[in-house]
Scaffold this motif. Structure first.
Motif, PDB file in Angstrom:
ATOM      1  N   VAL A   8       0.855  -1.267  -0.120  1.00 36.98           N
ATOM      2  CA  VAL A   8       0.055  -0.008  -0.115  1.00 36.98           C
ATOM      3  C   VAL A   8       0.952   1.466  -0.084  1.00 36.98           C
ATOM      4  N   ASP A   9       0.987   1.876  -1.160  1.00 38.41           N
ATOM      5  CA  ASP A   9       1.805   3.172  -1.221  1.00 38.41           C
ATOM      6  C   ASP A   9       0.787   4.394  -0.987  1.00 38.41           C
ATOM      7  N   HIS A  10       1.105   5.766  -1.100  1.00 39.18           N
ATOM      8  CA  HIS A  10       0.558   6.541  -0.716  1.00 39.18           C
ATOM      9  C   HIS A  10      -0.723   7.011  -1.727  1.00 39.18           C
ATOM     10  N   LEU A  11      -0.521   6.404  -3.040  1.00 39.34           N
ATOM     11  CA  LEU A  11      -1.775   6.632  -3.954  1.00 39.34           C
ATOM     12  C   LEU A  11      -2.686   5.594  -3.470  1.00 39.34           C
ATOM     13  N   THR A  12      -2.454   4.260  -3.124  1.00 40.97           N
ATOM     14  CA  THR A  12      -3.288   3.365  -2.718  1.00 40.97           C
ATOM     15  C   THR A  12      -3.994   3.735  -1.655  1.00 40.97           C
ATOM     16  N   ALA A  13      -3.345   4.449  -0.683  1.00 38.66           N
ATOM     17  CA  ALA A  13      -4.000   4.690   0.471  1.00 38.66           C
ATOM     18  C   ALA A  13      -4.939   5.928   0.269  1.00 38.66           C
ATOM     19  N   GLN A  14      -4.676   6.983  -0.766  1.00 36.66           N
ATOM     20  CA  GLN A  14      -5.662   7.737  -1.086  1.00 36.66           C
ATOM     21  C   GLN A  14      -6.982   7.283  -1.552  1.00 36.66           C
ATOM     22  N   GLY A  15      -6.638   6.259  -2.518  1.00 38.34           N
ATOM     23  CA  GLY A  15      -7.860   5.381  -3.146  1.00 38.34           C
ATOM     24  C   GLY A  15      -8.783   4.702  -2.051  1.00 38.34           C
ATOM     25  N   LYS A  16      -8.074   4.166  -1.073  1.00 37.66           N
ATOM     26  CA  LYS A  16      -8.727   3.554   0.041  1.00 37.66           C
ATOM     27  C   LYS A  16      -9.662   4.430   1.061  1.00 37.66           C
ATOM     28  N   PHE A  17      -9.092   5.563   1.366  1.00 37.92           N
ATOM     29  CA  PHE A  17      -9.387   6.604   2.048  1.00 37.92           C
ATOM     30  C   PHE A  17     -10.900   7.121   1.269  1.00 37.92           C
ATOM     31  N   LEU A  18     -10.918   7.480  -0.023  1.00 31.75           N
ATOM     32  CA  LEU A  18     -11.831   7.971  -0.674  1.00 31.75           C
ATOM     33  C   LEU A  18     -12.728   7.022  -0.910  1.00 31.75           C
ATOM     34  N   LEU A  19     -12.643   5.705  -1.237  1.00 31.72           N
ATOM     35  CA  LEU A  19     -13.553   4.768  -1.404  1.00 31.72           C
ATOM     36  C   LEU A  19     -14.234   4.019  -0.243  1.00 31.72           C
ATOM     37  N   SER A  20     -13.849   4.450   0.886  1.00 31.52           N
ATOM     38  CA  SER A  20     -14.417   3.869   2.143  1.00 31.52           C
ATOM     39  C   SER A  20     -15.766   4.445   2.309  1.00 31.52           C
ATOM     40  N   LYS A  21     -16.070   5.455   1.665  1.00 34.68           N
ATOM     41  CA  LYS A  21     -17.331   6.002   1.906  1.00 34.68           C
ATOM     42  C   LYS A  21     -18.207   5.012   0.962  1.00 34.68           C
ATOM     43  N   ALA A  22     -17.759   5.132  -0.238  1.00 32.38           N
ATOM     44  CA  ALA A  22     -18.524   4.252  -1.014  1.00 32.38           C
ATOM     45  C   ALA A  22     -19.006   2.791  -0.639  1.00 32.38           C
ATOM     46  N   LYS A  23     -17.940   2.165   0.116  1.00 29.52           N
ATOM     47  CA  LYS A  23     -18.068   0.855   0.418  1.00 29.52           C
ATOM     48  C   LYS A  23     -18.701   0.685   1.984  1.00 29.52           C
ATOM     49  N   ASN A  24     -19.209   1.998   2.371  1.00 28.39           N
ATOM     50  CA  ASN A  24     -19.888   1.958   3.707  1.00 28.39           C
ATOM     51  C   ASN A  24     -19.032   1.443   4.873  1.00 28.39           C
ATOM     52  N   GLU A  25     -17.610   1.448   4.662  1.00 29.65           N
ATOM     53  CA  GLU A  25     -16.802   1.097   5.676  1.00 29.65           C
ATOM     54  C   GLU A  25     -15.781   2.194   5.910  1.00 29.65           C
ATOM     55  N   PRO A  26     -16.410   3.327   6.411  1.00 29.43           N
ATOM     56  CA  PRO A  26     -15.691   4.663   6.552  1.00 29.43           C
ATOM     57  C   PRO A  26     -14.456   4.767   7.138  1.00 29.43           C
ATOM     58  N   THR A  27     -13.436   5.605   6.503  1.00 30.97           N
ATOM     59  CA  THR A  27     -12.334   5.798   7.174  1.00 30.97           C
ATOM     60  C   THR A  27     -12.447   7.553   7.305  1.00 30.97           C
ATOM     61  N   ALA A  28     -12.064   7.887   8.334  1.00 28.51           N
ATOM     62  CA  ALA A  28     -12.214   9.339   8.843  1.00 28.51           C
ATOM     63  C   ALA A  28     -11.016  10.280   8.444  1.00 28.51           C
TER      64      ALA A  28
END
Length: 573
Positions: free
Chosen positions: A353-373
């Motif tokens: 997990v690099d910085h770009l992947t972490a950004q994607g996970k952060f942004l996608l967490s809302k759509a997946k209903n697994e929120p990261t704040a």
């Protein structure tokens, strides 16, 4: 359903701004050279050049009827976004052969560029009013201020050494915590003013701005209301969102431990304040809060606070600064974070997990209903995420509500290490030194055109468009109207607030110690936190059980007076 704080969200569409000039080539062979016009070649060393095409198009339009060279009318601006402008190991030897007349790059040493005659002097262009130029009779830019007049004070001494300019700073960049404002609003993840919150100290379901705590600046009615005022508050918030809402508090890229480690430098600088932290770069002054160490142990006062002492700092004893209290407190924050359960270990310590992947996970967490704040990243994260198409891909797959212009993120003001620091103005460390300059090989007849482009980059309109498009600030003063401010993205608003309401710290110096071993002191590197055991303190805490105090002492022992003399004695003193 909780009642969120009402925020003004008239946001300018970054996709519209970026794509409106997509048909105009800014590099390569996409547009043929018109030999009846002048050409201006711009080299760009960043990943996201979305701002430049718009600027270039407007510059071309403004000067379409101006003769820059005999027999030629108008100008074509060609932008080359190429990795060669970021390769610090080769640019010094190759720059003089590049056709690019203006270069915008990062992590270059201005002193070295000047000594090797690789950059042209641009003092007059920087110091004279923007409207005062060789072509002002044709086009009046309507600006009486100079580039220097607008430049943030923190940058003037470095870029204007001895009254001469060879470059100007390009963008502001710091590392911190980005938070999902919509999520905070929805769930009421804000601290309440005394007497107005729930039993946990957070706002009730129905809340207004008048219910919020004062935040780290200690004042009500400002941009940090309701946010964690101290480190203790931050971890209380993490616990609250995890237990009450099943929210993952924070994420960072496990492959890039530089992010959480260098975030410590942000905390370190904020604790010390601008003047005390600058001692690490100019080595001239008195250090006021060095931690007392006796018999290999940190010493404490009877009330549990750190026992400290003061001493004068010079080139010969800069190693004393490794004992600054801010360093200890920043390590304590990292220890608490790494030893917590407030992150997904696979994301934050996994090797994929690099910085770009972490950004994607952060942004996608809302759509997946697994929120990261929250996300630990830099002010450039939004531009990177846009460049990698995360926002556009989400909007296509999940709906327009996931497009960038419909999301709301902000840069969290830094919490204070101790309650007695609440109310002190934040000091914001700049991490990546970036600059714009005129190539030293520029032809005499083209230099005035290059200087004009630099001036055009710093008109009020251009500075405004930069924050509208990128969500970042340039290190130049601009006072926004309420309408302009309201039109920014949430992240753009927070970037503006950081610029306006905090002390900016540029970690650059011409001091002999700093220039001799810049890599030891640069906040963008890991050496600031290195001990004999290595640099990656996050892993040492997680895997080896090292404590903040142990690593603090290890740093002091490693960066000893003997080692300092090995680096600098005979060279700097």
């Amino acid at each position: 359903m909780k009642k969120p704080i009402k925020t003004l969200s008239a946001v300018i569409s970054l996709f519209v701004l970026g794509s409106s000039v997509a048909g105009c080539s800014r590099g390569g062979d996409e547009v043929k050279i018109n030999h009846d016009m002048s050409q201006l070649y711009v080299g760009f060393g960043f990943s996201d050049d979305s701002f430049l095409p718009q600027l270039a198009k407007e510059f071309e339009e403004a000067y379409k009827d101006v003769e820059f060279e005999p027999g030629k009318k108008g100008v074509q601006v060609f932008i080359n976004s190429n990795g060669k402008f970021s390769e610090t190991g080769t640019i010094y030897s190759n720059l003089s052969s590049y056709q690019e007349e203006i270069v915008i790059a990062e992590q270059l040493e201005l002193n070295r560029l000047v000594k090797q005659n690789l950059v042209a002097e641009i003092t007059d262009a920087v110091k004279t009013p923007i409207s005062s130029n060789a072509y002002s009779e044709k086009v009046d830019l309507g600006e009486t201020q100079s580039i220097e007049d607008k430049m943030a004070d923190a940058y003037k001494d470095y870029y204007g050494k001895d009254g001469k300019y060879y470059a100007v700073p390009y963008t502001e960049s710091t590392i911190g915590i980005i938070y999902d404002v919509d999520l905070f609003d929805k769930e009421g993840l804000y601290f309440a003013r005394a007497g107005k919150g729930n039993s946990d100290g957070f706002v009730e379901e129905e809340y207004t701005v008048d219910d919020l705590s004062a935040g780290p600046d200690g004042e009500y009615g400002t941009y940090d209301d309701g946010l964690p005022a101290t480190y203790d508050d931050y971890f209380r918030l993490c616990k609250y969102m995890q237990l009450e809402f099943a929210i993952t508090p924070v994420i960072w890229g496990g492959k890039v431990q530089t992010y959480p480690v260098t975030f410590m430098t942000s905390l370190y600088a904020d604790y010390e304040g601008e003047r005390q932290m600058r001692l690490n770069y100019d080595f001239n002054g008195t250090a006021n809060d060095l931690v007392c160490v006796e018999n290999g142990k940190v010493q404490y006062n009877a009330d549990g606070t750190l026992k400290t002492y003061s001493t004068a700092i010079s080139a010969s004893n800069g190693y004393e600064l490794y004992k600054q209290s801010g360093r200890y407190y920043a390590l304590s924050f990292l220890e608490r974070l790494v030893n917590s359960e407030y992150y997904n270990s696979g994301d934050c310590f996994g090797g994929t997990v690099d910085h770009l992947t972490a950004q994607g996970k952060f942004l996608l967490s809302k759509a997946k209903n697994e929120p990261t704040a929250m996300l630990i990243d830099g002010t450039w994260w939004q531009s990177e995420a846009r460049k990698s198409n995360v926002f556009s891909d989400m909007a296509e797959k999940y709906g327009s509500q996931y497009a960038l212009e419909n999301r709301n993120f902000a840069f969290m003001p830094l919490p204070k290490a101790t309650s007695d620091k609440v109310g002190e103005k934040q000091t914001t460390m700049m991490f990546i030194d970036s600059m714009a300059f005129v190539n030293g090989n520029v032809k005499a007849e083209k230099k005035a055109l290059c200087e004009l482009f630099l001036k055009y980059m710093h008109t009020r309109q251009s500075l405004l468009q930069y924050i509208q498009v990128t969500g970042q600030m340039k290190p130049f003063e601009i006072e926004l109207t309420q309408e302009e401010y309201n039109g920014l993205t949430g992240f753009g608003k927070s970037s503006y607030n950081i610029h306006k309401y905090t002390n900016l710290l540029l970690p650059l110096s011409y001091n002999d110690v700093f220039c001799t071993a810049k890599y030891l002191f640069s906040p963008n590197g890991m050496q600031v936190w290195q001990s004999a055991n290595g640099e990656i303190v996050t892993s040492m805490i997680k895997n080896d059980g090292i404590t903040a105090e142990q690593h603090f002492l290890d740093i002091i022992n490693y960066r000893s007076a003997v080692k300092w003399d090995e680096y600098f004695k005979g060279v700097c003193y």
